[in-house]
Design a protein around this motif. Sequence first.
Motif, short mmCIF file in Angstrom:
data_model
loop_
_atom_site.label_atom_id
_atom_site.label_comp_id
_atom_site.label_asym_id
_atom_site.label_seq_id
_atom_site.Cartn_x
_atom_site.Cartn_y
_atom_site.Cartn_z
N LEU A 242 0.82 -1.21 0.00
CA LEU A 242 0.00 0.00 0.00
C LEU A 242 0.86 1.26 0.00
CD1 LEU A 242 -2.97 -0.78 2.43
CD2 LEU A 242 -3.12 -0.25 0.00
N PHE A 243 1.93 1.25 0.80
CA PHE A 243 2.81 2.42 0.83
C PHE A 243 3.42 2.67 -0.54
CE2 PHE A 243 7.12 4.14 1.27
CZ PHE A 243 6.85 5.33 1.92
N VAL A 244 3.95 1.62 -1.15
CA VAL A 244 4.54 1.77 -2.48
C VAL A 244 3.49 2.21 -3.48
CG1 VAL A 244 5.64 0.53 -4.38
CG2 VAL A 244 6.38 0.11 -2.04
N GLY A 245 2.29 1.61 -3.42
CA GLY A 245 1.24 1.97 -4.37
C GLY A 245 0.80 3.41 -4.26
N VAL A 246 0.59 3.89 -3.03
CA VAL A 246 0.10 5.25 -2.83
C VAL A 246 1.17 6.27 -3.22
CG1 VAL A 246 -0.64 6.93 -1.10
CG2 VAL A 246 -1.58 4.61 -1.07
N VAL A 247 2.41 6.08 -2.74
CA VAL A 247 3.47 7.05 -3.03
C VAL A 247 3.79 7.06 -4.53
CG1 VAL A 247 5.85 7.68 -2.57
CG2 VAL A 247 4.41 6.86 -0.71
N ALA A 248 3.86 5.88 -5.13
CA ALA A 248 4.16 5.82 -6.56
C ALA A 248 3.03 6.44 -7.38
CB ALA A 248 4.39 4.37 -6.99
N ALA A 249 1.78 6.19 -6.98
CA ALA A 249 0.65 6.78 -7.70
C ALA A 249 0.66 8.30 -7.60
CB ALA A 249 -0.66 6.22 -7.16
N LEU A 250 0.95 8.83 -6.42
CA LEU A 250 1.03 10.29 -6.26
C LEU A 250 2.17 10.87 -7.09
CD1 LEU A 250 0.38 10.70 -2.42
CD2 LEU A 250 -1.18 11.19 -4.29
N THR A 251 3.31 10.17 -7.09
CA THR A 251 4.45 10.65 -7.90
C THR A 251 4.10 10.68 -9.39
OG1 THR A 251 5.99 9.71 -6.28
CG2 THR A 251 6.86 10.24 -8.47
N ALA A 252 3.52 9.59 -9.87
CA ALA A 252 3.16 9.53 -11.28
C ALA A 252 2.08 10.56 -11.62
CB ALA A 252 2.66 8.12 -11.63
N THR A 253 1.14 10.80 -10.70
CA THR A 253 0.08 11.77 -10.97
C THR A 253 0.63 13.19 -11.04
OG1 THR A 253 -1.53 10.35 -9.86
CG2 THR A 253 -2.12 12.66 -10.14
N VAL A 254 1.55 13.53 -10.15
CA VAL A 254 2.15 14.87 -10.18
C VAL A 254 2.91 15.08 -11.49
CG1 VAL A 254 3.89 16.35 -9.11
CG2 VAL A 254 2.27 15.11 -7.68
N PHE B 175 19.67 0.19 -9.26
CA PHE B 175 19.80 0.48 -7.84
C PHE B 175 19.84 -0.81 -7.04
CE2 PHE B 175 17.36 3.83 -9.92
CZ PHE B 175 18.09 4.97 -9.60
N ARG B 176 20.18 -0.67 -5.77
CA ARG B 176 20.10 -1.80 -4.86
C ARG B 176 18.64 -2.05 -4.50
NH1 ARG B 176 24.16 -1.03 0.06
NH2 ARG B 176 23.33 -3.12 0.46
N PRO B 177 18.27 -3.31 -4.20
CA PRO B 177 16.87 -3.59 -3.85
C PRO B 177 16.42 -2.78 -2.64
CG PRO B 177 18.06 -5.63 -4.29
CD PRO B 177 19.08 -4.54 -4.25
N GLY B 178 15.21 -2.23 -2.73
CA GLY B 178 14.67 -1.43 -1.65
C GLY B 178 13.32 -0.84 -2.03
N VAL B 179 12.71 -0.15 -1.08
CA VAL B 179 11.38 0.42 -1.31
C VAL B 179 11.45 1.57 -2.31
CG1 VAL B 179 9.46 1.64 -0.24
CG2 VAL B 179 10.50 -0.32 0.93
N TRP B 180 12.39 2.48 -2.12
CA TRP B 180 12.40 3.69 -2.94
C TRP B 180 12.76 3.45 -4.40
CZ3 TRP B 180 9.61 7.33 -1.24
CH2 TRP B 180 9.47 7.53 0.14
N PRO B 181 13.66 2.53 -4.73
CA PRO B 181 13.82 2.22 -6.17
C PRO B 181 12.55 1.71 -6.82
CG PRO B 181 15.73 1.43 -4.94
CD PRO B 181 14.73 1.90 -3.92
N VAL B 182 11.76 0.93 -6.08
CA VAL B 182 10.49 0.45 -6.64
C VAL B 182 9.52 1.62 -6.83
CG1 VAL B 182 8.51 -1.06 -6.25
CG2 VAL B 182 10.79 -1.83 -5.64
N VAL B 183 9.47 2.54 -5.85
CA VAL B 183 8.61 3.71 -5.98
C VAL B 183 9.02 4.54 -7.20
CG1 VAL B 183 7.97 5.90 -4.90
CG2 VAL B 183 8.04 3.81 -3.53
N VAL B 184 10.31 4.76 -7.36
CA VAL B 184 10.79 5.53 -8.51
C VAL B 184 10.45 4.81 -9.81
CG1 VAL B 184 12.87 6.37 -9.67
CG2 VAL B 184 12.62 6.66 -7.20
N SER B 185 10.64 3.49 -9.82
CA SER B 185 10.34 2.71 -11.03
C SER B 185 8.88 2.83 -11.42
CB SER B 185 10.71 1.24 -10.80
OG SER B 185 10.22 0.42 -11.83
#
Length: 292
Positions: free
Chosen positions: A89-101, A144-154
């Motif tokens: 959920l964290f990855v989905g919400v943050v990534a969705a907001l990033t892509a929307t902006v 990048f190294r595996p982690g939450v933020w590379p997935v969010v950026v991706s």
Amino acid sequence: MAETAVEPRWRSYGTRRRSTRTVRVRTSVALVAVTVLAVLLVPPLIQLDQQAVDLALKLQPPSWAHPFGTDDVGRDLLLRCVYGLRVSLFVGVVAALTATVIGTAVGATAGALGGWFDRGVMRLVDTFSSVPHLLLGIFIVALFRPGVWPVVVSVGLTHWLSTARIVRAEVLSLRSRPYIDAAVSGGASRWRVAVRHLLPAVLPQAALAAVLMVPHAMWHESALSFLGLGLPSHMASLGNLIQTARGSLLAGQWWPTLFPGLFLVVPTLAIAGLAGAWRERINPRRRSELML
């Protein structure tokens, strides 16, 4: 006489459609509420360490002590699923907001300026759209190294394209409205027209795109983690849980695969149901088409 016989039939059909939509919305709201409560309340209520290993309890079936059973190293699956859902959920919400902006900024700018800038931006969008999202996401996370933020950026960098198209189309439609022509005739600059008139008008569509993107982003994160390219293997995520449970499923233990899959499918369907109801509400023409 025939018209009076047909009219009640259409009214009955419309009533059934409204009733079905109401049930769908209430079910989606209930499922989303249960999801949020589970993420917030289950970890403090169940005083267990989700990383605690107990090989004596490995692959135990569902029971009162472990409602979802245990995994291949004896960890409680209920807690693991809840923590995995929290991460997804964290990855989905943050990534969705990033892509929307990003999509809103690109689409609004292209639609407002028009001309060669609009054509160049949309050709760029078409170029990126020709590459599958998952393939492009794999390329980004591999840097990048595996982690939450590379997935969010991706996810954020691969999912803004549809939002840009939607916002651009809405801006182009608004530019022909009389009040926009009046503002331009009154001496308002392009920046003032975009900020005061165009941007507020497209925000509902952008917000709807963000909500619709959350389930897609959750599935994208799960797919990357399932392939071993998303979150680290020790971190609880729904993709990691499903990936590690493949051997157990072949051996006949169904619960390590079933429950993480349900935790992924049910919330995403609920969020998509709410977004669909919202889309019908802000687009009356679409709602009337669905009624017919």
